[in-house]
Write an enzyme that holds these catalytic residues in place. Structure first.
Site, PDB file in Angstrom:
ATOM      1  N   ARG A   1      49.232  -3.445 -52.317  1.00 54.25           N
ATOM      2  CA  ARG A   1      49.914  -3.768 -51.063  1.00 54.25           C
ATOM      3  C   ARG A   1      50.974  -4.846 -51.280  1.00 54.25           C
ATOM      4  NH1 ARG A   1      51.049  -8.132 -47.894  1.00 54.25           N
ATOM      5  NH2 ARG A   1      48.973  -8.980 -48.362  1.00 54.25           N
ATOM      6  N   ASP A   2      50.544  -6.059 -51.530  1.00 54.20           N
ATOM      7  CA  ASP A   2      51.481  -7.167 -51.698  1.00 54.20           C
ATOM      8  C   ASP A   2      52.336  -6.986 -52.945  1.00 54.20           C
ATOM      9  OD1 ASP A   2      52.691  -9.595 -51.168  1.00 54.20           O
ATOM     10  OD2 ASP A   2      51.101 -10.794 -52.035  1.00 54.20           O
TER      11      ASP A   2
ATOM     12  N   HIS B   1      45.565 -17.831 -52.606  1.00 54.92           N
ATOM     13  CA  HIS B   1      46.555 -16.792 -52.894  1.00 54.92           C
ATOM     14  C   HIS B   1      47.802 -17.497 -53.434  1.00 54.92           C
ATOM     15  CE1 HIS B   1      48.504 -12.801 -51.739  1.00 54.92           C
ATOM     16  NE2 HIS B   1      49.546 -13.557 -52.079  1.00 54.92           N
TER      17      HIS B   1
ATOM     18  N   HIS C   1      51.342 -17.793 -55.803  1.00 56.97           N
ATOM     19  CA  HIS C   1      52.471 -17.163 -56.484  1.00 56.97           C
ATOM     20  C   HIS C   1      52.879 -18.068 -57.650  1.00 56.97           C
ATOM     21  CE1 HIS C   1      53.760 -13.919 -53.505  1.00 56.97           C
ATOM     22  NE2 HIS C   1      52.646 -14.431 -53.029  1.00 56.97           N
TER      23      HIS C   1
ATOM     24  N   CYS D   1      57.563 -11.501 -51.512  1.00 59.83           N
ATOM     25  CA  CYS D   1      57.469 -11.462 -50.053  1.00 59.83           C
ATOM     26  C   CYS D   1      58.820 -11.050 -49.500  1.00 59.83           C
ATOM     27  CB  CYS D   1      57.067 -12.822 -49.491  1.00 59.83           C
ATOM     28  SG  CYS D   1      57.014 -12.863 -47.687  1.00 59.83           S
TER      29      CYS D   1
ATOM     30  N   ASN E   1      52.941 -12.561 -57.712  1.00 61.86           N
ATOM     31  CA  ASN E   1      51.630 -13.157 -57.530  1.00 61.86           C
ATOM     32  C   ASN E   1      51.025 -13.562 -58.867  1.00 61.86           C
ATOM     33  OD1 ASN E   1      50.744 -12.489 -54.534  1.00 61.86           O
ATOM     34  ND2 ASN E   1      51.751 -10.659 -55.309  1.00 61.86           N
TER      35      ASN E   1
END
Length: 314
Positions: free
Chosen positions: A30-31, A223, A225, A256, A265
């Site tokens: 997803r991300d 989470h 990055h 993002c 990430n």
């Protein structure tokens, strides 16, 4: 030569207070893929998810029911979930931005969802067309309905450490917004370093601030990055506080679409190497993860940015 043949890294659990086991919350499908300019075929996404499950990951964030206008890459959410052969013991959460997204998720048989909030006013305006306070009017019916349907709900909180328009974000501001998400009914809160500017000292301060506010550490996830190369150091700082859920993306994919300074990430393979070295259980097969990321890099037409992938696949 793979990690298994090398016999590395040596397990040296030298720090007290670390969790015995960490849940890897894989966000690559997803991300990781949402910001790709070229649409990835749905069959490739389905195989990506299946390969990740085969590598031992048990939480795979599959997609998002966001409007296709905003994230065209994820317009195939229903088709992907219908095509996917879900494995026993594996969770496939999806991101749900609003009630319409929840309707789609329920129709698709989803059992785990996540909502995405902002800790800062500017990002709330740019990402949600809302204010920090008003965003809860959008989340409340989603969380309430989802919980009534027996779904588990995770809360993502973005810009927890720094915002490209507002600068450093005060810990008390993040705690105020984050605890509202938990009070709303989210079972877990993922603290996002959306643009990758955090340092371990900030992580210590923020996780400590949540503890002082009465939030149990097992309700928190992190989470990170890797914009400034601090993702692993920040993860270690969180682990020292007892945080036992870490978001990562296979091969270091991601960014993002609403924050141009956000890079990839934390790579799942880099995380696994760290956890192995600390003697922390996680259930993933590093060689299988590397093979999967090399395969996906081939589909995307560029090498993986993960240092571990480069080292073991090179």
């Amino acid at each position: 030569m793979g990690a298994r043949e090398l016999g590395l890294p040596e397990r040296v659990p030298s720090v007290d207070g670390l969790p015995r086991r960490v849940t890897i919350w894989e966000v690559g499908p997803r991300d990781g893929l949402q910001n790709e300019s070229a649409v990835v075929p749905v069959e490739v996404k389905a195989e990506f998810l299946d390969r990740l499950a085969g590598a031992g990951l048990t939480t795979l964030e599959a997609t998002s029911f966001v409007h296709p206008k905003w994230v065209p890459q994820l317009a195939d959410a229903e088709e992907l979930l219908a095509r996917l052969e879900q494995r026993p013991g594996v969770r496939y959460p999806v991101l749900v931005p609003n009630e319409r997204g929840l309707d789609r998720a329920l129709a698709a048989g989803v059992r785990h969802i996540a909502v995405f909030a902002s800790a800062t006013e500017t990002f709330a305006k740019r990402n949600l067309n809302s204010t920090v306070d008003d965003q809860f009017a959008m989340f409340e019916p989603v969380v309430t309905r989802a919980r009534a349907e027996g779904l588990d709900v995770r809360g993502y909180l973005s810009m927890c450490f720094g915002d490209p328009w507002e600068g450093a974000v005060p810990a008390e501001q993040v705690v105020r917004v984050g605890t509202r998400l938990l009070d709303l009914g989210c079972s877990q809160l993922s603290l996002g370093d959306t643009i990758g500017v955090a340092t371990p000292g900030q992580v210590d301060r923020l996780v400590g601030a949540f503890s002082e506010a009465g939030v149990a550490v097992d309700a928190l996830a992190v989470h990170f990055h890797d914009t400034y190369g601090q993702a692993l150091a920040n993860t270690f700082a969180a682990l020292r506080h007892g945080v036992s859920t870490v978001d990562s993306s296979a091969g270091g994919l991601g960014g993002c679409p609403y924050a141009e300074s956000a890079t990839g990430n934390l790579a799942t393979e880099d995380l696994v190497w760290l956890l192995d070295g600390l003697g922390i259980e996680h259930g993933a097969d590093l060689d299988a993860l590397v093979e999967t990321s090399v395969w996906m890099a081939g589909k995307l037409g560029r090498p993986s940015p993960s240092r571990v992938v480069k080292a073991l696949a090179g």
